[in-house]
Enzyme design. Sequence first.
Site, mmCIF file in Angstrom:
data_model
loop_
_atom_site.group_PDB
_atom_site.id
_atom_site.type_symbol
_atom_site.label_atom_id
_atom_site.label_comp_id
_atom_site.label_asym_id
_atom_site.label_seq_id
_atom_site.Cartn_x
_atom_site.Cartn_y
_atom_site.Cartn_z
ATOM 1 N N ALA A 64 -8.829 48.561 -84.830
ATOM 2 C CA ALA A 64 -9.336 49.451 -83.715
ATOM 3 C C ALA A 64 -8.184 50.167 -83.286
ATOM 4 O O ALA A 64 -7.113 49.777 -83.528
ATOM 5 C CB ALA A 64 -10.182 48.724 -82.618
ATOM 6 N N GLY A 107 -9.934 45.604 -86.970
ATOM 7 C CA GLY A 107 -11.233 46.290 -87.339
ATOM 8 C C GLY A 107 -11.210 46.800 -88.787
ATOM 9 O O GLY A 107 -12.187 46.979 -89.359
ATOM 10 N N GLU A 110 -12.297 43.917 -90.676
ATOM 11 C CA GLU A 110 -13.654 43.525 -90.557
ATOM 12 C C GLU A 110 -14.556 44.719 -91.116
ATOM 13 O O GLU A 110 -15.636 44.337 -91.666
ATOM 14 C CB GLU A 110 -14.044 43.734 -88.979
ATOM 15 C CG GLU A 110 -13.564 42.684 -88.208
ATOM 16 C CD GLU A 110 -13.265 42.661 -86.702
ATOM 17 O OE1 GLU A 110 -12.926 43.696 -86.160
ATOM 18 O OE2 GLU A 110 -13.699 41.689 -85.970
ATOM 19 N N GLU A 130 -5.472 40.310 -83.635
ATOM 20 C CA GLU A 130 -5.999 40.524 -82.189
ATOM 21 C C GLU A 130 -5.426 39.470 -81.152
ATOM 22 O O GLU A 130 -5.071 39.726 -80.044
ATOM 23 C CB GLU A 130 -7.590 40.328 -82.095
ATOM 24 C CG GLU A 130 -8.448 41.635 -82.857
ATOM 25 C CD GLU A 130 -8.799 41.592 -84.237
ATOM 26 O OE1 GLU A 130 -8.244 40.466 -84.955
ATOM 27 O OE2 GLU A 130 -9.657 42.108 -84.782
HETATM 28 N N1 CAA Z 1 -4.079 51.714 -83.306
HETATM 29 C C1 CAA Z 1 -3.551 52.810 -82.745
HETATM 30 N N2 CAA Z 1 -2.451 52.948 -83.653
HETATM 31 C C2 CAA Z 1 -1.953 52.474 -84.747
HETATM 32 C C3 CAA Z 1 -2.555 51.398 -84.941
HETATM 33 C C4 CAA Z 1 -3.740 50.880 -84.066
HETATM 34 N N3 CAA Z 1 -4.494 49.616 -84.621
HETATM 35 N N4 CAA Z 1 -2.172 50.769 -85.964
HETATM 36 C C5 CAA Z 1 -0.739 51.722 -86.174
HETATM 37 N N5 CAA Z 1 -1.034 52.563 -85.200
HETATM 38 C C6 CAA Z 1 0.009 53.668 -85.305
HETATM 39 C C7 CAA Z 1 1.347 53.315 -84.705
HETATM 40 O O1 CAA Z 1 1.418 53.225 -83.277
HETATM 41 C C8 CAA Z 1 2.047 54.240 -85.124
HETATM 42 O O2 CAA Z 1 2.212 55.401 -84.262
HETATM 43 P P1 CAA Z 1 3.461 56.245 -83.729
HETATM 44 O O3 CAA Z 1 4.049 56.831 -85.109
HETATM 45 O O4 CAA Z 1 2.897 57.414 -82.811
HETATM 46 O O5 CAA Z 1 4.228 55.490 -83.361
HETATM 47 C C9 CAA Z 1 1.611 54.605 -86.619
HETATM 48 O O6 CAA Z 1 0.373 54.020 -86.544
HETATM 49 C C10 CAA Z 1 2.454 54.199 -87.694
HETATM 50 O O7 CAA Z 1 2.585 52.657 -87.250
HETATM 51 P P2 CAA Z 1 3.815 51.759 -87.288
HETATM 52 O O8 CAA Z 1 4.905 52.621 -87.034
HETATM 53 O O9 CAA Z 1 3.815 50.490 -86.405
HETATM 54 O O10 CAA Z 1 3.880 50.942 -88.793
HETATM 55 P P3 CAA Z 1 4.771 49.886 -89.351
HETATM 56 O O11 CAA Z 1 4.672 50.188 -90.959
HETATM 57 O O12 CAA Z 1 5.855 49.633 -88.479
HETATM 58 O O13 CAA Z 1 3.795 48.975 -89.000
HETATM 59 C C11 CAA Z 1 1.565 47.601 -88.637
HETATM 60 C C12 CAA Z 1 2.333 48.684 -89.651
HETATM 61 C C13 CAA Z 1 2.241 46.370 -89.009
HETATM 62 C C14 CAA Z 1 0.168 47.722 -89.366
HETATM 63 C C15 CAA Z 1 1.476 47.987 -87.310
HETATM 64 O O14 CAA Z 1 1.350 49.355 -86.976
HETATM 65 C C16 CAA Z 1 0.555 47.178 -86.396
HETATM 66 O O15 CAA Z 1 0.829 46.319 -86.038
HETATM 67 N N6 CAA Z 1 -0.544 47.873 -86.224
HETATM 68 C C17 CAA Z 1 -1.453 47.211 -85.220
HETATM 69 C C18 CAA Z 1 -2.405 46.047 -85.889
HETATM 70 C C19 CAA Z 1 -3.351 45.570 -84.848
HETATM 71 O O16 CAA Z 1 -3.006 44.907 -84.121
HETATM 72 N N7 CAA Z 1 -4.718 45.896 -85.234
HETATM 73 C C20 CAA Z 1 -5.750 45.188 -84.636
HETATM 74 C C21 CAA Z 1 -6.096 46.336 -83.529
HETATM 75 S S1 CAA Z 1 -7.472 45.328 -82.265
HETATM 76 C C22 CAA Z 1 -8.864 45.253 -83.359
HETATM 77 O O17 CAA Z 1 -8.976 45.734 -84.384
HETATM 78 C C23 CAA Z 1 -10.111 44.716 -82.274
HETATM 79 C C24 CAA Z 1 -11.383 44.900 -83.147
HETATM 80 O O18 CAA Z 1 -11.667 45.555 -84.012
HETATM 81 C C25 CAA Z 1 -12.536 44.316 -82.566
#
Ligand code: CAA
Length: 256
Positions: A64, A107, A110, A130
């Site tokens: 998400a 997500g 999912e 999450e």
């Molecule tokens: N939401 C918003 N932005 C996101 C994102 C997310 N889930 N995942 C990545 N991005 C963005 C980053 O903020 C970054 O943006 P900027 O360049 O503006 O800073 C861009 O995408 C590239 O990401 P990274 O620089 O972090 O890339 P990386 O290769 O270093 O890392 C990653 C990749 C490990 C996937 C890391 O981005 C990460 O941990 N992302 C979050 C993953 C996460 O926690 N997902 C679960 C979300 S909660 C959820 O999903 C709940 C639900 O459905 C009910």
Amino acid sequence: MPQLLTVEVLEQVRLITLQRPEALNALNTQLLSELAEQLGIAEADSATRVVVITGSRKAFAAGADINEMAERDLVGILNDPRLAAWQRITAFSKPLVAAVNGYALGGGCELAMHADILIAGSDARFGQPEINLGIMPGAGGTQRLLRAVGKSMAMQMVLTGEPIDARQAQQAGLVSEVTEPELTVERALAIAQRIAAKAPLAVRLAKEALLKAQDTDLASGLRFERHAFTLLAGTQDRAEGIAAFQQKRQPRFTGA
Ligand code: CAA
């Protein structure tokens, strides 16, 4: 016109590609709604038999959109329009194949689990991180993951937040095939095209019966299967399939 995804119509197969690279295809409300809408269009189009969904080489979808989530309080989440989009994705009755490369997290994992068949590139990572945000999966990540990979693996993934790789996902049964990353979409399309050549009503009822196996007791599931099997006796495609076998020719299924 969708802005965060593209749709290609390849005869009877539609290929939907998530296109939000700046956020690793994080599923904000707009992207999720566009996806639900495109599946609605595919559902209504009788020429479309199967849909393949994919992301980029780096990310199927990284979850998400965390920035969007940050703006929602309890009431915001209670009234979250994303829920309706998820329900429309769940209700899609035609086969949905996911071609997953890179991150399928939160997500994104999912969403991949909403697909009926998952093909993964060898670099794919499936995870439910999450817990690292002080929350838990909310779009099926506890229920579908446990059914897909079993209790111990699901607990480990959800409680530690650590992802599994494509091979582990295949061993656990989450993924049916692992390919070279550059061949994932090609392989998913080939499977989709094979399914697209079958009798659509048989495909639809078989999908429904298989999904029933996940959420009903054996006796009810077997009853559903028998009813569905019997219903197909009324279709022209059944007569065509059997006639083609007897006449040693390829069947021509019409969906009737
Ligand atoms: N939401 C918003 N932005 C996101 C994102 C997310 N889930 N995942 C990545 N991005 C963005 C980053 O903020 C970054 O943006 P900027 O360049 O503006 O800073 C861009 O995408 C590239 O990401 P990274 O620089 O972090 O890339 P990386 O290769 O270093 O890392 C990653 C990749 C490990 C996937 C890391 O981005 C990460 O941990 N992302 C979050 C993953 C996460 O926690 N997902 C679960 C979300 S909660 C959820 O999903 C709940 C639900 O459905 C009910």
